[in-house]
Scaffold this active site. Structure first.
Site, PDB file in Angstrom:
ATOM      1  N   ARG A 226      79.119  42.764  54.815  1.00  0.00           N
ATOM      2  CA  ARG A 226      78.012  42.911  55.758  1.00  0.00           C
ATOM      3  C   ARG A 226      78.344  42.116  57.011  1.00  0.00           C
ATOM      4  O   ARG A 226      78.922  41.027  56.933  1.00  0.00           O
ATOM      5  CB  ARG A 226      76.697  42.402  55.160  1.00  0.00           C
ATOM      6  CG  ARG A 226      76.111  43.284  54.070  1.00  0.00           C
ATOM      7  CD  ARG A 226      75.550  44.578  54.649  1.00  0.00           C
ATOM      8  NE  ARG A 226      74.817  45.346  53.660  1.00  0.00           N
ATOM      9  CZ  ARG A 226      75.329  46.296  52.891  1.00  0.00           C
ATOM     10  NH1 ARG A 226      76.634  46.566  52.982  1.00  0.00           N
ATOM     11  NH2 ARG A 226      74.584  46.982  52.042  1.00  0.00           N
ATOM     12  N   GLU A 255      73.916  47.239  63.140  1.00  0.00           N
ATOM     13  CA  GLU A 255      74.514  48.557  62.955  1.00  0.00           C
ATOM     14  C   GLU A 255      73.449  49.614  63.188  1.00  0.00           C
ATOM     15  O   GLU A 255      72.378  49.535  62.583  1.00  0.00           O
ATOM     16  CB  GLU A 255      75.085  48.708  61.535  1.00  0.00           C
ATOM     17  CG  GLU A 255      76.332  47.890  61.289  1.00  0.00           C
ATOM     18  CD  GLU A 255      76.959  48.170  59.926  1.00  0.00           C
ATOM     19  OE1 GLU A 255      76.541  49.148  59.261  1.00  0.00           O
ATOM     20  OE2 GLU A 255      77.861  47.413  59.534  1.00  0.00           O
ATOM     21  N   HIS A 274      81.589  51.394  59.288  1.00  0.00           N
ATOM     22  CA  HIS A 274      81.099  51.225  57.918  1.00  0.00           C
ATOM     23  C   HIS A 274      81.465  52.446  57.070  1.00  0.00           C
ATOM     24  O   HIS A 274      80.625  53.072  56.420  1.00  0.00           O
ATOM     25  CB  HIS A 274      79.581  51.023  57.924  1.00  0.00           C
ATOM     26  CG  HIS A 274      79.084  50.246  56.742  1.00  0.00           C
ATOM     27  ND1 HIS A 274      78.001  49.403  56.806  1.00  0.00           N
ATOM     28  CD2 HIS A 274      79.509  50.184  55.457  1.00  0.00           C
ATOM     29  CE1 HIS A 274      77.774  48.863  55.621  1.00  0.00           C
ATOM     30  NE2 HIS A 274      78.693  49.338  54.774  1.00  0.00           N
TER      31      HIS A 274
END
Length: 313
Positions: A226, A255, A274
């Site tokens: 993360r 994000e 991601h």
């Protein structure tokens, strides 16, 4: 009289999940909306949902739900305070293989200077380069869960020296991995630092200015966990000073990143959206993970991937 079926409330399209009803004829899948009112007669004891919950989660949970399974691994966005005494499980380890492969790929790209070594015009010199390698390098793993174990196994095969720090005091599940006591000891001689820990109150911002200062100069930082585990402003300073040679980031905060964010254009950053979890059949793996736990649930066996609500993963 036929026995009533166990109802699974589902936040995903059912077209790709009908095989679950065929494999488990004692269950019935019921599609439900992520927001807005629910049918007044809706009930079910299982919820199959996303890792961030839904606006109408409290209403859903009040309909008899005893077990919630999330399709992903990280549950840092899930409203844990709404659980009560219900059990929450996640797809822990289901994406470990593709994420580990991605991690090795970016480490190799760093050492082998790719894609910079591909040619589009005649080079100044043929048959000459000063490339690095993984053999003999030291890999530091911040986290030794499913992803960390998968990375470690592959790194050892490349001849790397692997060390890790983990929350528990248990020995390494992978032979050849050295367990160290803290993050400062982890980074002192690391060539590559891979962040693979969950986001919790203990790990938020753990890769900060102090840890980067203690790291070996020329560090390659890889984050597949993360974005919030890394202090991005501290990272910028370390990159500008040359103390961190490269940051390969599959995650960031926030994000998605705003258009003008410095991570997009910095020469020391390799940023992806991601996607390290992606591989052929990756969605099927997540569904099979749920199906395996469903079998345990129906047979009264202990579930896997149970979330420790106090720790947050």
């Amino acid at each position: 009289m036929a026995e009533s079926k166990r109802r699974i409330l589902v936040h995903f399209p059912l077209d790709g999940l009908r095989w679950i009803e065929e494999e488990f004829p004692q269950v019935e899948l019921v599609a439900i909306p992520e927001e807005g009112p629910l049918p007044s007669d809706l009930e079910g004891d299982i919820l199959f949902t996303s890792t961030w919950g839904s606006p109408n989660l409290e209403d859903i949970l009040s309909r008899g739900v005893r077990w919630i399974h999330t399709v992903g691994t990280g549950i840092d966005r899930f409203p844990l305070d709404a659980l009560g005494d219900r059990v929450l499980t996640c797809a822990r380890g289901a994406s470990a293989v593709p994420i580990a492969e991605w991690t090795l790929a970016v480490m190799l790209a760093f050492e082998k200077q790719l894609p910079d070594r591909w040619l589009s015009k005649p080079p100044a010199r043929w048959n000459w380069a000063q490339l690095g390698g993984l053999d003999g390098r030291t890999l530091a793993l911040l986290g030794l869960g499913g992803i960390g174990v998968a990375v470690a196994t592959r790194a050892l095969a490349f001849g790397m020296s692997v060390k890790a720090v983990r929350r528990s005091e248990q020995p390494s599940p992978v032979a050849g991995v050295e367990i160290v006591s803290d993050a400062a000891s982890l980074v002192a001689d690391a060539d590559h630092l891979v962040v693979a820990a969950p986001l919790t109150h203990r790990t938020r911002g753990i890769v900060d200015a102090e840890l980067l200062r203690l790291a070996k100069p020329g560090l390659h930082l890889v984050n597949v966990s993360r974005g919030e585990l890394v202090d991005q402003e501290a990272l910028l300073e370390a990159l500008e000073a040359g103390h961190v040679a490269r940051a390969s980031l599959d995650v960031a905060t926030p994000e998605p990143l705003p258009e003008e964010h410095w991570l997009y254009g910095h020469p020391g950053v390799r940023l992806s959206a991601h996607v390290s979890w992606s591989m052929p059949g990756c969605v099927d793996l997540l569904m099979q993970n749920f199906a395996a736990n469903l079998r345990r649930y129906l047979e009264g066996k202990p579930l896997e991937g149970i979330v420790d609500v106090e720790e947050g993963y």
